[in-house]
Design a protein around this motif. Structure first.
Motif, PDB file in Angstrom:
ATOM      1  N   LEU A 183       0.509  -1.080  -0.053  1.00 33.07           N
ATOM      2  CA  LEU A 183       0.122   0.089  -0.100  1.00 33.07           C
ATOM      3  C   LEU A 183       1.426   1.028   0.342  1.00 33.07           C
ATOM      4  CD1 LEU A 183      -3.031  -1.744   2.613  1.00 33.07           C
ATOM      5  CD2 LEU A 183      -2.586  -1.185  -0.028  1.00 33.07           C
ATOM      6  N   SER A 184      -0.055   1.760  -0.061  1.00 36.95           N
ATOM      7  CA  SER A 184       1.109   3.812  -0.094  1.00 36.95           C
ATOM      8  C   SER A 184       1.472   4.493   0.739  1.00 36.95           C
ATOM      9  CB  SER A 184       0.223   4.706  -0.892  1.00 36.95           C
ATOM     10  OG  SER A 184      -0.858   4.857   0.339  1.00 36.95           O
ATOM     11  N   ALA A 185       2.283   4.442   1.143  1.00 33.49           N
ATOM     12  CA  ALA A 185       3.129   5.410   2.667  1.00 33.49           C
ATOM     13  C   ALA A 185       1.649   5.937   3.226  1.00 33.49           C
ATOM     14  CB  ALA A 185       4.248   6.054   2.341  1.00 33.49           C
ATOM     15  N   GLU A 186       1.054   6.566   2.629  1.00 33.50           N
ATOM     16  CA  GLU A 186       0.072   7.165   3.857  1.00 33.50           C
ATOM     17  C   GLU A 186      -1.397   6.260   4.403  1.00 33.50           C
ATOM     18  OE1 GLU A 186       0.871   8.033   0.680  1.00 33.50           O
ATOM     19  OE2 GLU A 186       2.230  10.063   0.671  1.00 33.50           O
ATOM     20  N   GLU A 187      -1.402   5.506   2.767  1.00 34.73           N
ATOM     21  CA  GLU A 187      -2.335   4.680   3.774  1.00 34.73           C
ATOM     22  C   GLU A 187      -1.605   3.635   5.044  1.00 34.73           C
ATOM     23  OE1 GLU A 187      -4.993   2.741  -0.453  1.00 34.73           O
ATOM     24  OE2 GLU A 187      -2.863   2.499  -0.393  1.00 34.73           O
ATOM     25  N   ARG A 188      -0.941   3.028   4.116  1.00 35.90           N
ATOM     26  CA  ARG A 188       0.091   1.832   5.737  1.00 35.90           C
ATOM     27  C   ARG A 188       0.587   3.365   6.683  1.00 35.90           C
ATOM     28  NH1 ARG A 188       4.356  -1.038   3.650  1.00 35.90           N
ATOM     29  NH2 ARG A 188       6.268  -0.234   5.398  1.00 35.90           N
ATOM     30  N   LEU A 189       0.293   4.174   6.850  1.00 38.05           N
ATOM     31  CA  LEU A 189       0.889   5.061   8.300  1.00 38.05           C
ATOM     32  C   LEU A 189      -0.711   5.525   8.888  1.00 38.05           C
ATOM     33  CD1 LEU A 189       2.173   6.870   9.770  1.00 38.05           C
ATOM     34  CD2 LEU A 189       1.628   9.115   7.896  1.00 38.05           C
ATOM     35  N   GLN A 190      -1.865   5.187   8.018  1.00 39.85           N
ATOM     36  CA  GLN A 190      -3.400   6.242   8.883  1.00 39.85           C
ATOM     37  C   GLN A 190      -3.135   4.853   9.020  1.00 39.85           C
ATOM     38  OE1 GLN A 190      -6.202   6.948   5.640  1.00 39.85           O
ATOM     39  NE2 GLN A 190      -7.924   6.639   7.445  1.00 39.85           N
ATOM     40  N   ILE A 191      -3.749   2.949   8.706  1.00 42.42           N
ATOM     41  CA  ILE A 191      -3.525   2.067   9.474  1.00 42.42           C
ATOM     42  C   ILE A 191      -2.802   1.347  10.563  1.00 42.42           C
ATOM     43  CG2 ILE A 191      -3.908  -0.359   8.646  1.00 42.42           C
ATOM     44  CD1 ILE A 191      -4.309  -0.042   6.161  1.00 42.42           C
ATOM     45  N   ARG A 192      -1.917   1.353  10.582  1.00 40.40           N
ATOM     46  CA  ARG A 192      -0.774   1.895  11.593  1.00 40.40           C
ATOM     47  C   ARG A 192      -1.126   2.458  12.845  1.00 40.40           C
ATOM     48  NH1 ARG A 192       5.364   2.214   9.027  1.00 40.40           N
ATOM     49  NH2 ARG A 192       5.521  -0.300   7.935  1.00 40.40           N
TER      50      ARG A 192
END
Length: 549
Positions: A400-409
Motif C-alpha cells: 500500500l502507499s505510505a499514506e495508507e500504511r501510516l493511517q492503518i498503523r
C-alpha cells in the motif's frame, strides 16, 4: 520321500489342480498389484502434500517476507523433503505399473503430476521426422493417405559450445593522400585479450554470482576441451571488474540518494599473513516496493577488513534519510544530532528485537533438547505473541502507499505498541536483573523511539530483511570460496555483488545483462551510460533459431 503320491490320479483331477494353482497365482498377483497401486497412491499423495506446502510457503514468503525465525530454514527443508518424496513416488509408480502388467484385472496407477511449464518461445527446436510406413500393416496395401501427425516434445541438453570469432579488419590506402584507413579493433575488457563478452560474463557471474572459485572453473573448462589457466581467468576478472566500474558508480550514487535505506553487514574472511582476518561486507539496499514506491530497487555493497564504526560513517557520510538497521553501535555516529551533515533517522528492526524472545519461547526447539531443556519463559512467550500481532498488521498493508500504511498503523498498530511498551516496563520493574528475559526487554526499551518510529512514517518497514536477503549470497558463498585473497579482492567482490544483486532485484538475468554491458560499454558515451543500468536495460534482439523443416 516320494512326491508322486501328491499327483492327481487322473487327467481331470490334474486339470482341476492346474486351474486352481493358476487362480491362486492370479489372485496373488492381483493382491500384489493392488498393494503396489495403494503404495503408489500414498506416495503420490505425500508428494502432492509436500509440493503444496512448499508452494504455500513460497507464496507467503513472497507476499509477507520471513514470518518467524524457524521459517528461514523451513523453505530449504521443504524443498529437500519434496525431492525425496517425488523420487519415491516415481519409484512406487513404476513398481505398480510392473505389478499391474502381470495381471489383466488391475489397472496401473498413474500419478497426477504438476502441470508442465511451457518451453521458452526463443528456445532452439529441432524437428525429427520418423520414417513413415510404406504399406498398411493390416492388409499390406501401399495406398496410404496422411491424416495428420503427433508431436512428442523432448527437452534435451547440448553441451556448452565454444567458437572462435575471427574479426577481419581490412586496410585501405587513399590514392590521393596515401593515408591508411582501417576499422577499429573489437573491444576486449583485457588489452590484447581474446575473451568475448559472453564468456567474460560467464566467468564473472560464476565466480561472484554462483560462488565458483576460478580453480573449479578451470577444471570445468578442461572437461569441455578448453585450456584456460587460473592466471588467465584472474586477469579477466580484474579487467572485467574495472570495465564495469562506471556502472557501479552510477548504482552507488542512485542508492545513496534515497530517502530510506536498509543497512546491514556480514562476515567475510580476508587473507592475512599466515591467517585470515574477519572482514566485513556492508550492504545498503534501496527498495521502496513495500510502500508502493515506483523507484527501481538497487543494492550497494562495500568491503572492509574490520567492523569499526568509521566504515558506515564513511559510506553514508552525506546520507540524511531513514536508515533501517539493527542496533549496531557503529551506526550511532550517523544519528548524532551534531553531525556535520543532517543526522540520519534510526528505524530499528523488529525481527532482531523479537529474536531473543523467540529463542526463550521456542517450544519445539526446547523439546528437541531433551533433558538439557530449560523452562519456557512465559514472559518471552507473551512478548512474541504481542509482537506477532504487529507483524500480522504489516502483512495486510504490504504494497500500500505510505499514506495508507501510516493511517492503518495509527489505527491498529499504535494502540498495540502503547500496550506493549507499558507491559514491558511493568515486567522490567518486576523481574530480577539476573533473569534471562530482562536483556531482550531492555534491548527494546532502551531504543524504543527507533522501534516505534514506524507509526510516524509509512515508508518505514518493520524489519531489515531486505538487507539480510541481499547478504544471503555471501553467507552461503563463503563456504565455497573460503576467503577473499586481499582487500582489493574483497572490494572487487563488493563491486560485482552490487551489479549482480541489483540485476536480480529488478528481475533481470545478471549474466545476460553483464554480457551486453561488456559488449556495449566501450562505445557508450558517458552521458548515456545510464541506459545500461538494469532498470533501463532492454535485452538485445535475439537471432531467430534455425529450425529444420
Amino acid at each position: 520321500m516320494d512326491s508322486s503320491a501328491d499327483l492327481p490320479p487322473d487327467l481331470a483331477a490334474a486339470h482341476a489342480m492346474i486351474l486352481a494353482e493358476r487362480a491362486a497365482r492370479l489372485a496373488a498377483e492381483t493382491r500384489l498389484a493392488e498393494a503396489a497401486n495403494a503404495q503408489a497412491r500414498q506416495s503420490s499423495a505425500e508428494a502432492l502434500i509436500a509440493h503444496l506446502k512448499l508452494e504455500i510457503e513460497k507464496l507467503r514468503r513472497t507476499i509477507y517476507g520471513t514470518r518467524s525465525e524457524r521459517s528461514a530454514r523451513l523453505l530449504d527443508q521443504l524443498e529437500l523433503e519434496l525431492e525425496e518424496l517425488e523420487a519415491g513416488a516415481t519409484e512406487d509408480e513404476l513398481a505398480a505399473e510392473k505389478a499391474a502388467g502381470k495381471t489383466q484385472t488391475v489397472r496401473s496407477f498413474e500419478r497426477k503430476r504438476p502441470l508442465r511449464q511451457p518451453f521458452p518461445d526463443d528456445i532452439e527446436r529441432e524437428r525429427v521426422v520418423l520414417p513413415a510406413p510404406t504399406q498398411c500393416p493390416c492388409c499390406g496395401s501401399a495406398r496410404l493417405s496422411k491424416l495428420g501427425e503427433s508431436v512428442t516434445s523432448t527437452l534435451e541438453e547440448i553441451p556448452r559450445r565454444f567458437k572462435v570469432i575471427d574479426t577481419v579488419r581490412e586496410k585501405f590506402s587513399c590514392r590521393d593522400c596515401e593515408a591508411i584507413t582501417q576499422p577499429p579493433a573489437p573491444f576486449h575488457a583485457t588489452p590484447r585479450g581474446y575473451i568475448g563478452p559472453q564468456l567474460l560474463a560467464t566467468i564473472l557471474f560464476d565466480k561472484f554470482g554462483q560462488h565458483q572459485p576460478l580453480n573449479r572453473q578451470v577444471q570445468r573448462f578442461k572437461c569441455e576441451g578448453i585450456d584456460l589457466s587460473v592466471s588467465t581467468l584472474a586477469d579477466q576478472v580484474g579487467a572485467g571488474a574495472f570495465a564495469v566500474r562506471p556502472i557501479f558508480e552510477l548504482i552507488e550514487a542512485y542508492v545513496l540518494s534515497a530517502n530510506r535505506l536498509h543497512g546491514d553487514d556480514t562476515k567475510i574472511p580476508i587473507l592475512a599473513k599466515g591467517k585470515t582476518d574477519t572482514g566485513r561486507i556492508w550492504t545498503y539496499v534501496r527498495d521502496d516496493r513495500p510502500f508502493g514506491g515506483r523507484d527501481p530497487p538497487a543494492a550497494l555493497f562495500y568491503a572492509s577488513r574490520d567492523r569499526r564504526g568509521e566504515h558506515p560513517a564513511r559510506h553514508l557520510q552525506n546520507f540524511a534519510g531513514i536508515l533501517q538497521a539493527d542496533a549496531y553501535s557503529g551506526f550511532n555516529a550517523l544519528f548524532d544530532p551534531g553531525r556535520k551533515a543532517l543526522p540520519a533517522t534510526a528505524a530499528f528492526c523488529w525481527a532482531h528485537g523479537r529474536r531473543a524472545f523467540f529463542e526463550l519461547a521456542d517450544i519445539a526447539q526446547n523439546a528437541r533438547r531433551g533433558r538439557s531443556a530449560t523452562a519456557i519463559s512465559p514472559v518471552a512467550l507473551e512478548a512474541v505473541r504481542r509482537i506477532d500481532q504487529l507483524f500480522e498488521i504489516e502483512r495486510d498493508i504490504y504494497g500500500l502507499s505510505a499514506e495508507e500504511r501510516l493511517q492503518i498503523r495509527r489505527e491498529r498498530s499504535a494502540p498495540l505498541l502503547t500496550d506493549l511498551e507499558a507491559w514491558l516496563r511493568a515486567e522490567s520493574a518486576r523481574l530480577s536483573r539476573s533473569s534471562n528475559v530482562i536483556k531482550p526487554i531492555n534491548y527494546l526499551l532502551n531504543r524504543w523511539e527507533g522501534f516505534a518510529r514506524l507509526v510516524h512514517d509509512g515508508r518505514i518497514c518493520m524489519t531489515n530483511n531486505a538487507a539480510e536477503r541481499a547478504l544471503r549470497g555471501f553467507a552461503l558463498g563463503r563456504k565455497a570460496w573460503l576467503f577473499a585473497g586481499s582487500d582489493r579482492g574483497a572490494e572487487r567482490a563488493a563491486v560485482m555483488a552490487t551489479l549482480i544483486m541489483t540485476a536480480r532485484l529488478n528481475d533481470i538475468d545478471p549474466k545476460a545483462w553483464l554480457a551486453d554491458v561488456f559488449a556495449r560499454i566501450a562505445d557508450m558515451p558517458q552521458n548515456r551510460l545510464h541506459e545500461l543500468l538494469p532498470w533501463n536495460w532492454t535485452p538485445p534482439a535475439l537471432t531467430p533459431s534455425t529450425q529444420a523443416a
